[in-house]
Design an enzyme around this catalytic site. Structure first.
Site, PDB file in Angstrom:
ATOM      1  N   HIS A  74       1.160  -1.162  -0.307  1.00  0.00           N
ATOM      2  CA  HIS A  74      -0.107   0.118   0.102  1.00  0.00           C
ATOM      3  C   HIS A  74       1.268   1.306  -0.053  1.00  0.00           C
ATOM      4  O   HIS A  74       1.885   1.384   0.267  1.00  0.00           O
ATOM      5  CB  HIS A  74      -0.599   0.034   1.277  1.00  0.00           C
ATOM      6  N   GLU A  76       0.871   3.984   1.976  1.00  0.00           N
ATOM      7  CA  GLU A  76       1.088   4.471   3.151  1.00  0.00           C
ATOM      8  C   GLU A  76       2.211   3.192   3.815  1.00  0.00           C
ATOM      9  O   GLU A  76       3.543   4.430   4.151  1.00  0.00           O
ATOM     10  CB  GLU A  76       0.094   4.029   4.642  1.00  0.00           C
ATOM     11  N   CYS A 104      -6.151   2.192   5.539  1.00  0.00           N
ATOM     12  CA  CYS A 104      -6.844   0.799   6.232  1.00  0.00           C
ATOM     13  C   CYS A 104      -6.059   0.267   8.228  1.00  0.00           C
ATOM     14  O   CYS A 104      -5.030   0.611   7.724  1.00  0.00           O
ATOM     15  CB  CYS A 104      -6.201  -0.300   5.255  1.00  0.00           C
ATOM     16  N   CYS A 107      -2.323  -0.335   7.460  1.00  0.00           N
ATOM     17  CA  CYS A 107      -1.490   0.939   7.979  1.00  0.00           C
ATOM     18  C   CYS A 107      -1.997   1.716   8.731  1.00  0.00           C
ATOM     19  O   CYS A 107      -0.572   1.720   9.257  1.00  0.00           O
ATOM     20  CB  CYS A 107      -1.743   1.354   6.422  1.00  0.00           C
TER      21      CYS A 107
END
Length: 170
Positions: A74, A76, A104, A107
């Site tokens: 991801h 992040e 999410c 993260c």
């Protein structure tokens, strides 16, 4: 002017967020990262991490889960890894994150472990978010660190890019 650049003119500021023109520029940098992901066929999420003392972007990333065959890639996570490497520390207490979508749970947990000072995010994610929705990681007693969080920054631009991406996928 790119698709998202014209949408960023609809900048929305949440109540009480410590925003200024430099912060707006950081969210625009995250949106440009999301545009890069969009062009590569990845879910368009972009992220930048800023050293709050120098005002410099020390990491930038966009989703690469498909490209890297890595469910943890991801924006992040990639940005935190890069910022930690660049700073020489797993802890980033002087840093702020700007990301185009509510983080999410995975993260959000990484953000807590990295000890980021603030998180500014664009679109809310009622389905998979982990900050204002879902498990609300920063509100859990097991959370190691709770950053200041400000959602809804450039929400329209961020949300429209995601909607367009998924509409085109269907």
């Amino acid at each position: 002017m790119g698709y998202v650049q014209h949408l960023t003119k609809t900048f929305m500021r949440p109540k009480f967020a410590p925003m200024n023109s430099a912060n707006n520029n950081f969210m625009e940098a995250a949106i440009l990262e999301a545009e890069n992901a969009f062009e590569r066929g990845e879910v368009p999420v972009g992220c930048v991490i800023v050293d709050s003392k120098s005002g410099e972007i020390i990491a930038r990333a966009s989703n690469r889960t498909e490209e890297l065959d890595d469910p943890t890639a991801h924006a992040e996570m990639l940005a935190i890894r890069d910022a930690s490497k660049n700073s020489g520390s797993a802890r980033l207490p002087q840093c702020d994150m700007y990301v185009t979508l509510e983080p999410c749970p995975m993260c959000a947990t990484a953000i807590s472990f990295a000890r980021l000072r603030r998180v500014y995010f664009g679109a809310y994610d009622p389905k998979s978010g982990g900050v204002d929705h879902g498990p609300r990681i920063f509100e859990q007693s097991s959370c190691h660190h709770k950053p200041e969080v400000y959602g809804g920054i450039s929400e329209t631009a961020c949300g429209e890019m995601l909607k367009t991406f998924f509409r085109e996928k269907r």
